[in-house]
Design a protein around this motif. Structure first.
Motif, PDB file in Angstrom:
ATOM      1  N   ARG A   1       0.973  -1.148   0.026  1.00 53.24           N
ATOM      2  CA  ARG A   1       0.089  -0.115  -0.084  1.00 53.24           C
ATOM      3  C   ARG A   1       0.933   1.211  -0.015  1.00 53.24           C
ATOM      4  NH1 ARG A   1      -2.485  -1.046   4.202  1.00 53.24           N
ATOM      5  NH2 ARG A   1      -4.065  -2.357   3.265  1.00 53.24           N
ATOM      6  N   LYS A   2       1.845   1.388   0.798  1.00 50.76           N
ATOM      7  CA  LYS A   2       2.686   2.522   0.697  1.00 50.76           C
ATOM      8  C   LYS A   2       3.440   2.719  -0.496  1.00 50.76           C
ATOM      9  CE  LYS A   2       6.482   4.709   3.613  1.00 50.76           C
ATOM     10  NZ  LYS A   2       7.315   4.698   4.842  1.00 50.76           N
TER      11      LYS A   2
ATOM     12  N   ASP B   1       1.031   4.169  -2.885  1.00 53.44           N
ATOM     13  CA  ASP B   1       0.632   5.333  -2.760  1.00 53.44           C
ATOM     14  C   ASP B   1       1.930   6.121  -3.052  1.00 53.44           C
ATOM     15  OD1 ASP B   1      -1.611   4.687  -1.764  1.00 53.44           O
ATOM     16  OD2 ASP B   1      -1.118   4.900   0.490  1.00 53.44           O
ATOM     17  N   THR B   2       3.231   5.763  -2.964  1.00 50.10           N
ATOM     18  CA  THR B   2       4.478   6.695  -3.343  1.00 50.10           C
ATOM     19  C   THR B   2       4.399   6.789  -4.576  1.00 50.10           C
ATOM     20  OG1 THR B   2       5.343   5.831  -1.080  1.00 50.10           O
ATOM     21  CG2 THR B   2       7.073   7.009  -2.788  1.00 50.10           C
TER      22      THR B   2
ATOM     23  N   ASN C   1       2.527   5.884  -7.093  1.00 46.57           N
ATOM     24  CA  ASN C   1       1.231   5.817  -8.237  1.00 46.57           C
ATOM     25  C   ASN C   1       1.412   5.774  -9.552  1.00 46.57           C
ATOM     26  OD1 ASN C   1      -1.383   6.932  -8.496  1.00 46.57           O
ATOM     27  ND2 ASN C   1      -0.776   9.058  -9.084  1.00 46.57           N
TER      28      ASN C   1
ATOM     29  N   ARG D   1      -7.071  -0.943  -7.743  1.00 45.45           N
ATOM     30  CA  ARG D   1      -6.936   0.765  -7.860  1.00 45.45           C
ATOM     31  C   ARG D   1      -6.956   0.925  -9.411  1.00 45.45           C
ATOM     32  NH1 ARG D   1      -2.654   3.460  -3.811  1.00 45.45           N
ATOM     33  NH2 ARG D   1      -2.898   2.180  -1.909  1.00 45.45           N
TER      34      ARG D   1
ATOM     35  N   GLN E   1      -4.163   7.869 -13.569  1.00 36.59           N
ATOM     36  CA  GLN E   1      -2.955   7.375 -12.947  1.00 36.59           C
ATOM     37  C   GLN E   1      -1.862   8.155 -13.715  1.00 36.59           C
ATOM     38  OE1 GLN E   1      -2.684   5.500 -10.570  1.00 36.59           O
ATOM     39  NE2 GLN E   1      -4.756   4.713 -10.288  1.00 36.59           N
TER      40      GLN E   1
END
Length: 333
Positions: free
Chosen positions: A11-12, A15-16, A18, A40, A328
């Motif tokens: 997840r991190k 998120d970082t 993308n 996503r 995205q």
């Protein structure tokens, strides 16, 4: 480094970064990364995909998990029809799964000029034009000693024969040299510089990084490491692309499809054990026409399978264009 496949870490990472797309290579099938990227709306692509039969046995035990993530691939580009079939069995969409060829065919280098200092090393060690050289490429522990034994027995029939070894890990140099000396052989190390005094029968240990491709040019017969006493195999495409006669052992699971290609073309020899290896090397040294024909076929095998990288790039760009309105970023991860 690739993020550990645990949900908080994945997840991190997502998120970082993308990412606009997630491109995984070969057998890097990470369920949590695939699942969370697909949730996503990030298109996922498998490039140069392969699955060995041993890996497939493990995947079959978790088929429901694999099917859930494999079905979400935007494209699966496999190394062979066999690999494509295994991917489809795990759930990859049949209309988005294609068999190309291994990208390693495209990565194989063309012949290049020998670096002057490497040429000087071989020349000072007594290897000149016409010297028959048995080369052990990317060897693993135990294979150097085995090749030295074969070399010792073959020298009687081929007095000018030399053995060159390129260990897979250069930091093993001391252990390799010590093992050869225990067997009664002298050796010279490439890392020690240009040898000053040689008898002309020393084993040459190329214990440097980045010189294997150039060393192939000196070889008469190439034996691929990690295929006899270790499992998995090392890259046999590079010497084949240079038209060298190549022998591999029975343990080639990392290059299973590629070896099948070469064997189908009659452009490589696979020895079942060390005894068969010795027989194959003896024959190739004794029969120049057989050796040259094997090398010619090997180079042709590589040449006619190039192009997978260009076709894969086209497919990846098509996927990016199709998902261009998803919001995205445009950068694949």
């Amino acid at each position: 480094y690739y993020p550990a496949d645990f949900p908080p870490v994945v997840r991190k990472a997502l998120d970082t970064l993308n990412p606009g797309a997630l491109v995984l290579t070969e057998s890097e099938l990470w369920p949590n990364m695939l699942r969370m990227a697909q949730e996503r709306g990030i298109p996922t692509i498998l490039f140069n995909g392969r699955i060995s039969e041993s890996s497939m046995r493990g995947y079959r035990k978790i088929r429901p998990v694999m099917r859930a993530v494999m079905s979400g691939f935007a494209a699966c580009l496999a190394q062979s029809e066999e690999d494509a079939g295994r991917l489809a069995e795990l759930g990859a969409p049949s209309d988005r799964t294609r068999a190309l060829a291994s990208a390693k065919y495209d990565a194989a280098p063309q012949a290049a000029a020998m670096p002057p200092d490497l040429a000087a090393f071989f020349s000072a060690a007594g290897v000149v034009a016409g010297t028959p050289v048995l080369l052990g490429a990317s060897t693993w522990p135990g294979e150097e000693d085995a090749l030295a034994g074969i070399y010792g027995r073959l020298r009687e029939a081929f007095p000018g024969l030399r053995l060159a070894l390129v260990p897979r890990h250069a930091e093993r140099r001391r252990g390799v040299a010590a093992g050869l000396r225990r067997l009664g052989f002298s050796c010279v190390l490439r890392s020690a510089g240009i040898p000053e005094r040689v008898r002309g029968n020393e084993i040459l240990v190329v214990d440097t990084t980045g010189e294997l491709a150039a060393t192939y040019q000196m070889a008469t017969v190439v034996v691929i490491g990690k295929t006899f006493l270790s499992r998995g195999g090392q890259n046999m495409i590079e010497p084949a692309a240079l038209g060298k006669a190549v022998v591999v052992g029975p343990h080639v699971s990392n290059f299973e499809t590629i070896v099948k290609d070469f064997l189908a073309d009659g452009s490589m020899i696979q020895a079942g054990d060390l005894a068969e290896l010795e027989q194959a090397v003896r024959r190739l040294l004794a029969e120049p026409r057989t050796r040259d024909e094997l090398g010619r076929r090997a180079a042709m095998s590589v040449a006619r399978r190039r192009g997978a990288v260009a076709e894969s790039a086209r497919v990846i760009l098509d996927v990016l264009r199709q998902h261009g309105s998803s919001g995205q970023s445009a950068t694949p991860a």
